[in-house]
Design an enzyme around this catalytic site. Structure first.
Site, mmCIF file in Angstrom:
data_model
loop_
_atom_site.group_PDB
_atom_site.id
_atom_site.type_symbol
_atom_site.label_atom_id
_atom_site.label_comp_id
_atom_site.label_asym_id
_atom_site.label_seq_id
_atom_site.Cartn_x
_atom_site.Cartn_y
_atom_site.Cartn_z
ATOM 1 N N HIS A 307 -4.982 7.513 1.726
ATOM 2 C CA HIS A 307 -5.089 6.055 1.853
ATOM 3 C C HIS A 307 -3.725 5.439 1.595
ATOM 4 C CE1 HIS A 307 -6.486 1.947 1.255
ATOM 5 N NE2 HIS A 307 -7.577 2.325 1.882
ATOM 6 N N ASP A 364 -14.217 6.370 4.188
ATOM 7 C CA ASP A 364 -14.814 6.936 5.408
ATOM 8 C C ASP A 364 -15.325 8.355 5.241
ATOM 9 O OD1 ASP A 364 -12.256 5.111 6.959
ATOM 10 O OD2 ASP A 364 -14.401 4.723 7.202
HETATM 11 C C1 SDX Z 1 -9.334 2.934 6.155
HETATM 12 O O1 SDX Z 1 -5.716 0.032 4.454
HETATM 13 C C2 SDX Z 1 -7.023 -0.044 4.157
HETATM 14 O O2 SDX Z 1 -7.440 -0.734 3.222
HETATM 15 C C3 SDX Z 1 -7.942 0.731 5.129
HETATM 16 C C4 SDX Z 1 -9.386 0.874 4.696
HETATM 17 C C5 SDX Z 1 -10.086 -0.473 4.699
HETATM 18 O O3 SDX Z 1 -11.055 -0.609 3.946
HETATM 19 O O4 SDX Z 1 -9.711 -1.336 5.530
HETATM 20 O O5 SDX Z 1 -9.448 1.450 3.406
HETATM 21 C C6 SDX Z 1 -10.137 1.759 5.673
HETATM 22 O O6 SDX Z 1 -8.689 2.817 7.169
HETATM 23 C C7 SDX Z 1 -9.334 4.190 5.332
HETATM 24 C C8 SDX Z 1 -8.405 5.295 5.934
HETATM 25 C C9 SDX Z 1 -9.163 6.044 7.039
HETATM 26 N N1 SDX Z 1 -8.262 6.969 7.752
HETATM 27 C C10 SDX Z 1 -8.360 8.317 7.593
HETATM 28 O O7 SDX Z 1 -9.137 8.874 6.838
HETATM 29 C C11 SDX Z 1 -7.425 9.114 8.509
HETATM 30 C C12 SDX Z 1 -6.772 10.267 7.718
HETATM 31 N N2 SDX Z 1 -5.837 9.652 6.757
HETATM 32 C C13 SDX Z 1 -4.498 9.460 7.168
HETATM 33 O O8 SDX Z 1 -4.153 9.496 8.473
HETATM 34 C C14 SDX Z 1 -3.618 8.705 6.187
HETATM 35 O O9 SDX Z 1 -3.918 9.143 4.924
HETATM 36 C C15 SDX Z 1 -3.667 7.201 6.229
HETATM 37 C C16 SDX Z 1 -3.402 6.690 7.606
HETATM 38 C C17 SDX Z 1 -4.987 6.701 5.756
HETATM 39 C C18 SDX Z 1 -2.583 6.682 5.282
HETATM 40 O O10 SDX Z 1 -1.392 7.103 5.790
HETATM 41 P P1 SDX Z 1 0.010 6.668 5.104
HETATM 42 O O11 SDX Z 1 -0.182 5.789 3.924
HETATM 43 O O12 SDX Z 1 0.895 6.171 6.196
HETATM 44 O O13 SDX Z 1 0.501 8.010 4.525
HETATM 45 P P2 SDX Z 1 1.446 8.976 5.297
HETATM 46 O O14 SDX Z 1 0.961 9.158 6.702
HETATM 47 O O15 SDX Z 1 2.839 8.515 5.085
HETATM 48 O O16 SDX Z 1 1.177 10.357 4.520
HETATM 49 C C19 SDX Z 1 1.924 10.707 3.352
HETATM 50 C C20 SDX Z 1 1.891 12.234 3.364
HETATM 51 C C21 SDX Z 1 2.407 12.825 4.679
HETATM 52 O O17 SDX Z 1 2.899 14.136 4.398
HETATM 53 P P3 SDX Z 1 4.502 14.309 4.148
HETATM 54 O O18 SDX Z 1 5.212 13.727 5.359
HETATM 55 O O19 SDX Z 1 4.804 13.572 2.848
HETATM 56 O O20 SDX Z 1 4.696 15.819 4.027
HETATM 57 O O21 SDX Z 1 0.533 12.695 3.240
HETATM 58 C C22 SDX Z 1 0.162 13.405 4.430
HETATM 59 C C23 SDX Z 1 1.147 13.000 5.501
HETATM 60 O O22 SDX Z 1 1.273 14.025 6.479
HETATM 61 N N3 SDX Z 1 -1.204 12.981 4.748
HETATM 62 C C24 SDX Z 1 -2.162 13.811 5.157
HETATM 63 C C25 SDX Z 1 -3.305 13.010 5.277
HETATM 64 N N4 SDX Z 1 -3.006 11.732 4.961
HETATM 65 C C26 SDX Z 1 -1.698 11.719 4.643
HETATM 66 N N5 SDX Z 1 -2.157 15.135 5.428
HETATM 67 C C27 SDX Z 1 -3.341 15.656 5.833
HETATM 68 N N6 SDX Z 1 -4.489 14.978 5.967
HETATM 69 C C28 SDX Z 1 -4.512 13.637 5.701
HETATM 70 N N7 SDX Z 1 -5.625 12.947 5.846
#
Ligand code: SDX
Length: 428
Positions: A307, A364
């Site tokens: 998140h 989710d």
């Molecule tokens: C919602 O913002 C809100 O409030 C949203 C929400 C709401 O109520 O409106 O809460 C609802 O959208 C919840 C999120 C639902 N999405 C997912 O579940 C999709 C999977 N999650 C990700 O894609 C991700 O975690 C995000 C998009 C939710 C957040 O991404 P960020 O904050 O941009 O984090 P990032 O992509 O910069 O990740 C940081 C690190 C990275 O690795 P490094 O580059 O540091 O090595 O964490 C890794 C990412 O690759 N990472 C994941 C991951 N989420 C982040 N690796 C594997 N699986 C994941 N799910």
């Protein structure tokens, strides 16, 4: 604690005010930075940038706190109703008994939609995703209520626009589903409550009427409350920026529905179930999928994990996980993917990759398992999120307009070609 910061640049010292919110959050006010220094800031994804001040929701990502207008969601999920929470989010206070009764009555009596929406629906192919249909139908409300195009004409008009949208979105959503599966449309029944009315419009047929089990309507009420608002997330920021051009509430919410559709945002609840199904079909090999999620060369992510703000447990996920156990046991549903989800969560929470990056289950991760148990089809899961998030979109849009916020127009840093002359075709 200083109430300003100093930026030293090119021999100049620029003082930037520090503002503080009611929960001691601090922010650097850069609204005059460009005029003082010629500098702008850049922050892809706005990870460190606040877009506004808001009095609606407070969340603390480190402590896993979420409150609507100061009330903890744990209490609201346990004690309140979705329409009462909608009123709280939009108008700022819990309603009196009389106000709530009027609010519920007004919404109940505006659930019907114009018959011409049947013609609009017939224009969509049966494989149209319900989110695309829903955003189109919400924009179409402007055609049937042209007065909504001047959205802040009067407080009564604003309230009428809000009541109509809260009342009609469940009908539009259920009709989108019926159109997709080729079943006759079911009209709202004023004798039912918000959740029960929606579920009847989803599942009743001319052959057999439908009344939802109280266990189901109670858990749906809880899910809608937990999805109702979440400050400046992607879809809410979309609603605010579209509304900042003075576009109508319906046009702004339609844009929010489209932003929510993405699998990184609200579309994740559908993607979680598809992921869990794939793991089940693959023999339940959770280790393989955790490895894929950690592999930088693999685009696979653990959907429902991570998140932007919560670097601790998403408080909503905790409540939904418990509700999933309750609902499935009360309904006598034994869904193998619930066990896969729990196993995946346990493995991830003990894996350094996820622990170091503070990746926890989000709202989710478990919600789709409950929707499945309620009989909601997978491609309607994000529509369920939109039904829940509607009060938040409305409340944030209303706050933005009432505060007369300027049109949203970010700056950029240009990285393209420097000036060059046109080249005639003969010389290319
Ligand atoms: C919602 O913002 C809100 O409030 C949203 C929400 C709401 O109520 O409106 O809460 C609802 O959208 C919840 C999120 C639902 N999405 C997912 O579940 C999709 C999977 N999650 C990700 O894609 C991700 O975690 C995000 C998009 C939710 C957040 O991404 P960020 O904050 O941009 O984090 P990032 O992509 O910069 O990740 C940081 C690190 C990275 O690795 P490094 O580059 O540091 O090595 O964490 C890794 C990412 O690759 N990472 C994941 C991951 N989420 C982040 N690796 C594997 N699986 C994941 N799910």
């Amino acid at each position: 604690m200083s109430d300003f910061a100093e930026l030293h640049y090119n021999g100049e010292v620029i003082k930037l005010p520090v503002i503080e919110g009611t929960e001691n959050e601090k922010a650097l006010d850069i609204s005059k930075l460009r005029g003082q220094s010629g500098l702008i800031t850049i922050d892809p994804g706005y990870k460190n940038t606040g877009s506004t001040k808001s009095a609606i929701t407070f969340l603390d990502g480190e402590k896993g706190i979420l409150r609507y207008r100061g009330y903890p969601i744990e209490q609201l999920a346990e004690k309140s109703s979705f329409l009462e929470v909608a009123y709280l989010i939009i108008y700022g206070e819990l309603p009196s008994k009389e106000d709530l009764a009027r609010w519920e009555k007004d919404i109940t009596y505006h659930t019907l939609i114009h018959e011409d929406f049947r013609t609009l629906l017939e224009g969509f192919p049966s494989n149209a995703h319900p989110m695309g249909v829903l955003s189109s139908l919400v924009t179409s409300l402007t055609a049937f209520y042209p007065e909504s195009l001047d959205p802040v004409r009067s407080a009564d008009e604003v309230r009428m626009n809000i009541v109509r949208l809260l009342a009609k979105l469940p009908t539009l959503a259920a009709w989108a589903y019926k159109n997709e599966i080729g079943q006759p449309l079911v009209y709202p029944l004023n004798s039912l409550d918000y959740g029960g009315n929606f579920l009847r419009m989803m599942f009743a047929t001319p052959a057999e009427d439908f009344r939802a089990d109280p266990v189901v309507t109670t858990s749906l009420n809880k899910l809608l409350i937990l999805h109702a608002e979440h400050e400046q997330n992607c879809s809410t920021s979309t609603v605010r920026i579209v509304g900042s051009s003075h576009a109508s509430l319906y046009a702004s919410v339609s844009a929010g529905i489209n932003a929510l559709w993405g699998p990184l945002h609200g579309g994740a609840n559908q993607a979680v179930i598809e992921m869990l199904e794939a793991i089940r079909e693959d023999g339940g090999d959770t280790a393989k999928y955790l490895a894929k999620a950690k592999d930088k060369d693999d685009p696979f992510r653990l959907m429902g994990f991570g998140h932007r703000v919560y670097k601790n447990f998403d408080p909503r996920a905790r409540i939904i996980k418990k509700a999933a156990d309750d609902v499935l046991s009360k309904l006598g549903v034994n869904d193998p993917i619930l066990e896969i989800a729990k196993h995946l969560e346990e493995a991830a929470l003990n894996d350094p990759y996820f622990v170091e990056r503070k990746l926890y289950p989000n709202v989710d991760f478990y919600s789709g398992i409950i929707y499945r148990a309620l009989g909601i089809p997978t491609n309607m899961f994000t529509v369920m999120f939109a039904l829940g998030r509607l009060p938040g979109w409305i409340g944030q849009w209303k706050e933005m307009r009432e505060n007369n916020e300027p049109i949203g127009r970010p700056r950029q840093v240009y990285t393209g070609e420097n000036e060059r002359d046109y080249v005639d075709m003969a010389k290319r």
